[in-house]
Design a protein around this motif. Structure first.
Motif, PDB file in Angstrom:
ATOM      1  N   ILE A  24       0.837  -1.206   0.000  1.00  0.00           N
ATOM      2  CA  ILE A  24       0.000   0.000   0.000  1.00  0.00           C
ATOM      3  C   ILE A  24       0.867   1.249   0.000  1.00  0.00           C
ATOM      4  CG2 ILE A  24      -1.665   1.312   1.369  1.00  0.00           C
ATOM      5  CD1 ILE A  24      -2.762  -1.495   2.261  1.00  0.00           C
ATOM      6  N   VAL A  25       1.942   1.259   0.798  1.00  0.00           N
ATOM      7  CA  VAL A  25       2.842   2.415   0.844  1.00  0.00           C
ATOM      8  C   VAL A  25       3.451   2.661  -0.532  1.00  0.00           C
ATOM      9  CG1 VAL A  25       5.059   3.244   1.730  1.00  0.00           C
ATOM     10  CG2 VAL A  25       3.351   2.316   3.289  1.00  0.00           C
ATOM     11  N   ARG A  26       3.960   1.635  -1.160  1.00  0.00           N
ATOM     12  CA  ARG A  26       4.563   1.801  -2.499  1.00  0.00           C
ATOM     13  C   ARG A  26       3.556   2.350  -3.483  1.00  0.00           C
ATOM     14  NH1 ARG A  26       8.589  -3.416  -2.927  1.00  0.00           N
ATOM     15  NH2 ARG A  26      10.099  -2.533  -1.488  1.00  0.00           N
ATOM     16  N   ASP A  27       2.335   1.843  -3.427  1.00  0.00           N
ATOM     17  CA  ASP A  27       1.292   2.308  -4.340  1.00  0.00           C
ATOM     18  C   ASP A  27       0.989   3.788  -4.100  1.00  0.00           C
ATOM     19  OD1 ASP A  27      -0.837   1.956  -6.314  1.00  0.00           O
ATOM     20  OD2 ASP A  27      -2.194   2.149  -4.592  1.00  0.00           O
ATOM     21  N   LEU A  28       0.758   4.163  -2.852  1.00  0.00           N
ATOM     22  CA  LEU A  28       0.432   5.563  -2.548  1.00  0.00           C
ATOM     23  C   LEU A  28       1.603   6.499  -2.837  1.00  0.00           C
ATOM     24  CD1 LEU A  28      -1.620   5.128   0.748  1.00  0.00           C
ATOM     25  CD2 LEU A  28      -2.502   5.816  -1.495  1.00  0.00           C
ATOM     26  N   ALA A  29       2.827   6.061  -2.561  1.00  0.00           N
ATOM     27  CA  ALA A  29       4.005   6.927  -2.720  1.00  0.00           C
ATOM     28  C   ALA A  29       4.380   7.163  -4.182  1.00  0.00           C
ATOM     29  CB  ALA A  29       5.191   6.351  -1.955  1.00  0.00           C
ATOM     30  N   THR A  30       3.775   6.434  -5.105  1.00  0.00           N
ATOM     31  CA  THR A  30       4.065   6.704  -6.517  1.00  0.00           C
ATOM     32  C   THR A  30       3.571   8.082  -6.925  1.00  0.00           C
ATOM     33  OG1 THR A  30       2.030   5.647  -7.271  1.00  0.00           O
ATOM     34  CG2 THR A  30       4.019   4.266  -7.199  1.00  0.00           C
ATOM     35  N   ASN A  31       2.611   8.629  -6.179  1.00  0.00           N
ATOM     36  CA  ASN A  31       2.090   9.970  -6.438  1.00  0.00           C
ATOM     37  C   ASN A  31       2.437  10.842  -5.230  1.00  0.00           C
ATOM     38  OD1 ASN A  31       0.585  12.289  -6.763  1.00  0.00           O
ATOM     39  ND2 ASN A  31      -1.304  11.239  -7.303  1.00  0.00           N
ATOM     40  N   SER A  32       3.400  11.746  -5.390  1.00  0.00           N
ATOM     41  CA  SER A  32       3.868  12.558  -4.257  1.00  0.00           C
ATOM     42  C   SER A  32       2.763  13.404  -3.641  1.00  0.00           C
ATOM     43  CB  SER A  32       5.048  13.433  -4.668  1.00  0.00           C
ATOM     44  OG  SER A  32       4.660  14.348  -5.663  1.00  0.00           O
ATOM     45  N   ALA A  33       1.711  13.698  -4.386  1.00  0.00           N
ATOM     46  CA  ALA A  33       0.598  14.475  -3.844  1.00  0.00           C
ATOM     47  C   ALA A  33      -0.167  13.686  -2.786  1.00  0.00           C
ATOM     48  CB  ALA A  33      -0.345  14.899  -4.961  1.00  0.00           C
ATOM     49  N   ARG A  34       0.040  12.377  -2.725  1.00  0.00           N
ATOM     50  CA  ARG A  34      -0.630  11.533  -1.740  1.00  0.00           C
ATOM     51  C   ARG A  34       0.233  11.304  -0.495  1.00  0.00           C
ATOM     52  NH1 ARG A  34      -3.273   6.711  -5.129  1.00  0.00           N
ATOM     53  NH2 ARG A  34      -4.848   6.715  -3.517  1.00  0.00           N
ATOM     54  N   VAL A  35       1.342  12.047  -0.383  1.00  0.00           N
ATOM     55  CA  VAL A  35       2.237  11.952   0.776  1.00  0.00           C
ATOM     56  C   VAL A  35       2.238  13.302   1.484  1.00  0.00           C
ATOM     57  CG1 VAL A  35       4.602  11.553   1.539  1.00  0.00           C
ATOM     58  CG2 VAL A  35       3.680  10.242  -0.401  1.00  0.00           C
ATOM     59  N   LEU A  68      10.428  10.264  -0.128  1.00  0.00           N
ATOM     60  CA  LEU A  68       9.785   9.510  -1.210  1.00  0.00           C
ATOM     61  C   LEU A  68      10.600   8.282  -1.591  1.00  0.00           C
ATOM     62  CD1 LEU A  68       8.486  12.330  -3.571  1.00  0.00           C
ATOM     63  CD2 LEU A  68       7.143  10.883  -2.025  1.00  0.00           C
ATOM     64  N   ARG A  69      11.910   8.425  -1.667  1.00  0.00           N
ATOM     65  CA  ARG A  69      12.783   7.306  -2.026  1.00  0.00           C
ATOM     66  C   ARG A  69      12.637   6.161  -1.014  1.00  0.00           C
ATOM     67  NH1 ARG A  69      17.161  10.137  -2.542  1.00  0.00           N
ATOM     68  NH2 ARG A  69      16.680  10.642  -4.688  1.00  0.00           N
ATOM     69  N   VAL A  70      12.606   6.512   0.265  1.00  0.00           N
ATOM     70  CA  VAL A  70      12.456   5.498   1.318  1.00  0.00           C
ATOM     71  C   VAL A  70      11.072   4.846   1.235  1.00  0.00           C
ATOM     72  CG1 VAL A  70      12.271   5.172   3.824  1.00  0.00           C
ATOM     73  CG2 VAL A  70      14.165   6.489   2.857  1.00  0.00           C
ATOM     74  N   LEU A  71      10.027   5.641   1.055  1.00  0.00           N
ATOM     75  CA  LEU A  71       8.678   5.082   0.989  1.00  0.00           C
ATOM     76  C   LEU A  71       8.507   4.174  -0.221  1.00  0.00           C
ATOM     77  CD1 LEU A  71       6.543   8.177   2.039  1.00  0.00           C
ATOM     78  CD2 LEU A  71       7.207   6.209   3.445  1.00  0.00           C
ATOM     79  N   ARG A  72       9.132   4.526  -1.315  1.00  0.00           N
ATOM     80  CA  ARG A  72       8.994   3.736  -2.545  1.00  0.00           C
ATOM     81  C   ARG A  72       9.850   2.473  -2.546  1.00  0.00           C
ATOM     82  NH1 ARG A  72       9.195   9.093  -6.401  1.00  0.00           N
ATOM     83  NH2 ARG A  72       7.024   9.724  -6.036  1.00  0.00           N
ATOM     84  N   THR A  94      -6.017   6.546   0.866  1.00  0.00           N
ATOM     85  CA  THR A  94      -6.033   7.816   0.158  1.00  0.00           C
ATOM     86  C   THR A  94      -4.720   8.587   0.298  1.00  0.00           C
ATOM     87  OG1 THR A  94      -7.015   8.984   2.042  1.00  0.00           O
ATOM     88  CG2 THR A  94      -8.540   8.090   0.390  1.00  0.00           C
ATOM     89  N   LYS A  95      -4.070   8.452   1.451  1.00  0.00           N
ATOM     90  CA  LYS A  95      -2.918   9.303   1.716  1.00  0.00           C
ATOM     91  C   LYS A  95      -1.982   8.649   2.727  1.00  0.00           C
ATOM     92  CE  LYS A  95      -3.904  13.595   2.037  1.00  0.00           C
ATOM     93  NZ  LYS A  95      -4.368  14.915   2.478  1.00  0.00           N
ATOM     94  N   LEU A  96      -0.690   8.968   2.591  1.00  0.00           N
ATOM     95  CA  LEU A  96       0.313   8.594   3.596  1.00  0.00           C
ATOM     96  C   LEU A  96       0.634   9.824   4.414  1.00  0.00           C
ATOM     97  CD1 LEU A  96       2.857   6.512   1.489  1.00  0.00           C
ATOM     98  CD2 LEU A  96       1.238   5.659   3.195  1.00  0.00           C
TER      99      LEU A  96
END
Length: 101
Positions: A17-28, A49-53, A93-95
């Motif tokens: 889920i984290v990888r999926d959400l972190a692909t869009n920086s607006a969701r972090v 972002l690098r760590v989350l992805r 929806t968001k991290l």
């Protein structure tokens, strides 16, 4: 998986889920405490972002007492340094980045 927060969440599913959400920086979203800590520790948003992805869940998941969201640590490397992000999932929806170290 439904759009409702589940009663159980394992590290593998949290990671997905984290990888999926972190692909869009607006969701972090970096919360105020994490903003302060990232400045103090010279950690950039790009580092986060690098760590989350690409990082690994190293603690949790568990339900955060105040928010009721799933919380866990994601640890990875950025710019040669180990970085840990404590994150919560505002379900699907968001991290929310709570702190970084």
């Amino acid at each position: 998986m439904t759009d409702e927060q589940p009663d159980d969440l394992d590290a593998h599913e949290a990671r997905r889920i984290v990888r999926d959400l972190a692909t869009n920086s607006a969701r972090v979203s970096v919360l105020p405490h994490a903003q302060k800590r990232k400045r103090q520790r010279r950690i950039s948003f790009e580092d986060i972002l690098r760590v989350l992805r690409g990082g690994t869940v190293t603690e949790g998941p568990y339900i955060a007492p105040k928010s009721g969201w799933w919380r866990f640590n994601v640890t990875g490397r950025s710019a040669g340094d180990e970085v840990t992000c404590v994150v919560e999932i505002e379900w699907k929806t968001k991290l929310l980045v709570v702190t970084v170290f």
